[in-house]
Design an enzyme around this catalytic site. Sequence first.
Site, PDB file in Angstrom:
ATOM      1  N   GLU A 193      10.885  15.110  15.074  1.00 15.08           N
ATOM      2  CA  GLU A 193      11.207  14.987  13.646  1.00 15.08           C
ATOM      3  C   GLU A 193      10.415  16.048  12.874  1.00 15.08           C
ATOM      4  O   GLU A 193       9.180  16.022  12.865  1.00 15.08           O
ATOM      5  CB  GLU A 193      10.812  13.585  13.173  1.00 15.08           C
TER       6      GLU A 193
ATOM      7  N   GLY B 126       3.450   3.730  13.394  1.00 12.70           N
ATOM      8  CA  GLY B 126       4.073   2.437  13.685  1.00 12.70           C
ATOM      9  C   GLY B 126       3.533   1.848  14.976  1.00 12.70           C
ATOM     10  O   GLY B 126       3.273   0.637  15.074  1.00 12.70           O
TER      11      GLY B 126
ATOM     12  N   GLU C 125      10.041   0.372  10.252  1.00 12.63           N
ATOM     13  CA  GLU C 125      11.091   1.357   9.938  1.00 12.63           C
ATOM     14  C   GLU C 125      10.472   2.729  10.177  1.00 12.63           C
ATOM     15  O   GLU C 125       9.617   3.161   9.406  1.00 12.63           O
ATOM     16  CB  GLU C 125      11.519   1.232   8.471  1.00 12.63           C
TER      17      GLU C 125
ATOM     18  N   LYS D 182       0.838  -1.207   0.000  1.00 18.70           N
ATOM     19  CA  LYS D 182       0.000   0.000   0.000  1.00 18.70           C
ATOM     20  C   LYS D 182       0.871   1.254   0.000  1.00 18.70           C
ATOM     21  O   LYS D 182       1.469   1.605   1.004  1.00 18.70           O
ATOM     22  CB  LYS D 182      -0.923   0.039   1.220  1.00 18.70           C
TER      23      LYS D 182
ATOM     24  N   CYS E 236      14.008   9.929   6.524  1.00 16.71           N
ATOM     25  CA  CYS E 236      14.034   9.440   7.904  1.00 16.71           C
ATOM     26  C   CYS E 236      15.425   9.602   8.502  1.00 16.71           C
ATOM     27  O   CYS E 236      15.566   9.854   9.684  1.00 16.71           O
ATOM     28  CB  CYS E 236      13.603   7.982   7.947  1.00 16.71           C
TER      29      CYS E 236
ATOM     30  N   GLY F 119       7.195   4.361   8.036  1.00 15.83           N
ATOM     31  CA  GLY F 119       6.427   5.588   8.226  1.00 15.83           C
ATOM     32  C   GLY F 119       6.740   6.194   9.573  1.00 15.83           C
ATOM     33  O   GLY F 119       7.805   5.931  10.158  1.00 15.83           O
ATOM     34  N   SER F 120       5.813   6.966  10.083  1.00 13.23           N
ATOM     35  CA  SER F 120       6.081   7.697  11.329  1.00 13.23           C
ATOM     36  C   SER F 120       5.997   6.762  12.536  1.00 13.23           C
ATOM     37  O   SER F 120       5.331   5.720  12.494  1.00 13.23           O
ATOM     38  CB  SER F 120       5.066   8.828  11.485  1.00 13.23           C
ATOM     39  N   THR F 121       6.647   7.162  13.602  1.00 15.91           N
ATOM     40  CA  THR F 121       6.630   6.371  14.829  1.00 15.91           C
ATOM     41  C   THR F 121       5.208   6.285  15.388  1.00 15.91           C
ATOM     42  O   THR F 121       4.791   5.238  15.897  1.00 15.91           O
ATOM     43  CB  THR F 121       7.626   6.987  15.841  1.00 15.91           C
TER      44      THR F 121
HETATM   45  P1  NAD Z   1       2.776   8.040   8.075  1.00 12.67           P
HETATM   46  O1  NAD Z   1       3.050   7.139   9.225  1.00 12.67           O
HETATM   47  O2  NAD Z   1       1.769   9.101   8.222  1.00 12.67           O
HETATM   48  O3  NAD Z   1       2.315   7.177   6.797  1.00 12.67           O
HETATM   49  C1  NAD Z   1       3.093   6.129   6.270  1.00 12.67           C
HETATM   50  C2  NAD Z   1       2.176   5.140   5.565  1.00 12.67           C
HETATM   51  O4  NAD Z   1       1.297   4.560   6.517  1.00 12.67           O
HETATM   52  C3  NAD Z   1       1.282   5.759   4.483  1.00 12.67           C
HETATM   53  O5  NAD Z   1       1.153   4.831   3.420  1.00 12.67           O
HETATM   54  C4  NAD Z   1      -0.048   5.923   5.212  1.00 12.67           C
HETATM   55  O6  NAD Z   1      -1.150   5.926   4.327  1.00 12.67           O
HETATM   56  C5  NAD Z   1      -0.054   4.682   6.103  1.00 12.67           C
HETATM   57  N1  NAD Z   1      -0.874   4.768   7.319  1.00 12.67           N
HETATM   58  C6  NAD Z   1      -1.173   5.869   8.049  1.00 12.67           C
HETATM   59  N2  NAD Z   1      -1.961   5.525   9.101  1.00 12.67           N
HETATM   60  C7  NAD Z   1      -2.149   4.176   9.034  1.00 12.67           C
HETATM   61  C8  NAD Z   1      -2.852   3.222   9.833  1.00 12.67           C
HETATM   62  N3  NAD Z   1      -3.538   3.587  10.929  1.00 12.67           N
HETATM   63  N4  NAD Z   1      -2.832   1.933   9.480  1.00 12.67           N
HETATM   64  C9  NAD Z   1      -2.128   1.532   8.382  1.00 12.67           C
HETATM   65  N5  NAD Z   1      -1.457   2.390   7.572  1.00 12.67           N
HETATM   66  C10 NAD Z   1      -1.453   3.689   7.903  1.00 12.67           C
HETATM   67  O7  NAD Z   1       4.187   8.603   7.654  1.00 12.67           O
HETATM   68  P2  NAD Z   1       4.522   9.688   6.531  1.00 12.67           P
HETATM   69  O8  NAD Z   1       4.358  11.036   7.121  1.00 12.67           O
HETATM   70  O9  NAD Z   1       3.806   9.357   5.287  1.00 12.67           O
HETATM   71  O10 NAD Z   1       6.064   9.359   6.266  1.00 12.67           O
HETATM   72  C11 NAD Z   1       7.073  10.005   6.902  1.00 12.67           C
HETATM   73  C12 NAD Z   1       7.586   9.155   8.052  1.00 12.67           C
HETATM   74  O11 NAD Z   1       8.172   7.962   7.549  1.00 12.67           O
HETATM   75  C13 NAD Z   1       8.679   9.865   8.814  1.00 12.67           C
HETATM   76  O12 NAD Z   1       8.489   9.685  10.185  1.00 12.67           O
HETATM   77  C14 NAD Z   1       9.934   9.144   8.354  1.00 12.67           C
HETATM   78  O13 NAD Z   1      10.993   9.224   9.256  1.00 12.67           O
HETATM   79  C15 NAD Z   1       9.432   7.756   8.160  1.00 12.67           C
HETATM   80  N6  NAD Z   1      10.329   6.994   7.271  1.00 12.67           N
HETATM   81  C16 NAD Z   1      11.128   6.026   7.828  1.00 12.67           C
HETATM   82  C17 NAD Z   1      12.031   5.312   7.030  1.00 12.67           C
HETATM   83  C18 NAD Z   1      12.939   4.267   7.615  1.00 12.67           C
HETATM   84  O14 NAD Z   1      13.477   3.455   6.863  1.00 12.67           O
HETATM   85  N7  NAD Z   1      13.145   4.237   8.929  1.00 12.67           N
HETATM   86  C19 NAD Z   1      12.086   5.584   5.661  1.00 12.67           C
HETATM   87  C20 NAD Z   1      11.260   6.573   5.127  1.00 12.67           C
HETATM   88  C21 NAD Z   1      10.374   7.264   5.964  1.00 12.67           C
END
Ligand code: NAD
Length: 490
Positions: free
Chosen positions: A384, A236, A253, A178, A287, A231-233
């Site tokens: 962040e 996560g 991650e 997704k 990230c 994605g975000s902590t």
């Molecule tokens: P986000 O957590 O808002 O979204 C990430 C993904 O999760 C999107 O596809 C979103 O649609 C989905 N999502 C959101 N809520 C969800 C839920 N309740 N259930 C299932 N899926 C859900 O993050 P973002 O703002 O899109 O991305 C930026 C974040 O990603 C930053 O915190 C960044 O540090 C992190 N990131 C980490 C790495 C790594 O390898 N550690 C790499 C890239 C980005």
Amino acid sequence: MAVATEREYGLFINGELVEPASGDVREIMEPATGSLLARAAMAGEADVDSAVAAARAAVDGPWGKTPATERSRLLHGLADAVGANRKELAELESRNVGKAISSVKAEVHGAAENFRFYAGAVASIAGRSNPIGGSLLGYTLKEPVGVAAQIVPWNYPLLMATWKLAPALAAGCAVVLKPDPATPLTALRLAELAGEVGFPPGAINIVPGDGPSTGAYLVRHPDVDKVAFTGSTRTGSEIMRLCSEPIKRLTLELGGKSPNIVFADADLDDAIPSSVWAIYYSAGQSCEARSRVLVERSLYDSFVARFAGLAGGLRVGDPLDPGTQMGSLISVTHRDKVHAFVDMAREEGAEVVTGGEPAGGEGAFYPPTVIAGVESRMVVAQEEIFGPVVTIIPFEDERDVVRIANDVKYGLMATVWTGDPGRGHRLASRIKAGMVGINMPYTAFPGLPFGGYKQSGFGRELGLETLDLYLETKSVLVSTSTKPANPFGL
Ligand code: NAD
């Protein structure tokens, strides 16, 4: 090949692009111009059901029986296809994310290399035979976990998709991926290419959609065996909760607030421009962006002046211009969030040395921003920001810098600049981060595990270790004796 504008993308399910059962088709915009780039279907629950069913059928059917050598051949084929279509993929990604094409070209190259690495890594999937003693023989089998749900963010839509897909496919899993609803295009194009090189229907399914609805439904789906999330902590943590009942395999991650440490004995002609790159490539939307620069106090004032001079001179503008060093942010909404952090820093008493005001016009541009006079406890040094904003913090000595470096909830990456190799290694062992760079700013290479300590998540990508996160280990016990075991003596 130029990208066809305003193309309509379906969902990729069971080997083809299909209309969404949800009926939800959205406009995908170019954040740098505010203009329409494409239309893309968004998956609802019925679409997720179809994608998971296709993945299940694939893993229980022909894909599950595909030998390792053939999986390797397909992964090499996909690496070749990404290479052959690199211009189209780079332009599509650059326009969809607003990111400078010079950075995106390197990402597309990395995407191809990642498939190539796992094409070779397939050979490392093997069990062991264990001599137990007596007439007992034990051996282990490595079996694919099954159906993997993979969720990726908007900041590196193609690269994050390849980081997730390659090890899962190498292990023989089938995937439902997704993407973020704002940036689904390159993952969909990648799936088309995968179909063309021979990946069978159902092995790869792509279902863009909203996180809290479509994403959460996918995570909870009873036929999903493993979840891999980037994605975000905050998200996560929610996904971890969703995976707890029923128990699902999970890797996370997550976010970062990575330090970039500069000692006075470093080669400053390398350390300063490299430190500028380490925060502003991808406009800080990485990230592992080194968003906290920690500088030995004797150097602090001159360092801030040189760093701010270089940052303020970066070429910011049209993402498709090869000379652009920093493009736009992902959206105007995100730009405003970034700006709110800068205002907070001002309120906390820090000094904005350069940047700090959003650019006018249609695009989501924000200038490279340098904040000095920062203390580690300030919000701007803890949270962040995920934008082109760096905080520069002074330190006294090695002990002090280790304390500040570890003084955040994250632990993804750190970079150390020093002329003393021993000190570089000492810091590498004392900083709580999944990755440490010494005298070089780069972070991600296929083969080198990528991932975090603390609230930056768990599990690793890009490494041989990653394969194990998509494999179950089964122990088989065999008696070679001709006598019955009969342990109760019955
Ligand atoms: P986000 O957590 O808002 O979204 C990430 C993904 O999760 C999107 O596809 C979103 O649609 C989905 N999502 C959101 N809520 C969800 C839920 N309740 N259930 C299932 N899926 C859900 O993050 P973002 O703002 O899109 O991305 C930026 C974040 O990603 C930053 O915190 C960044 O540090 C992190 N990131 C980490 C790495 C790594 O390898 N550690 C790499 C890239 C980005």
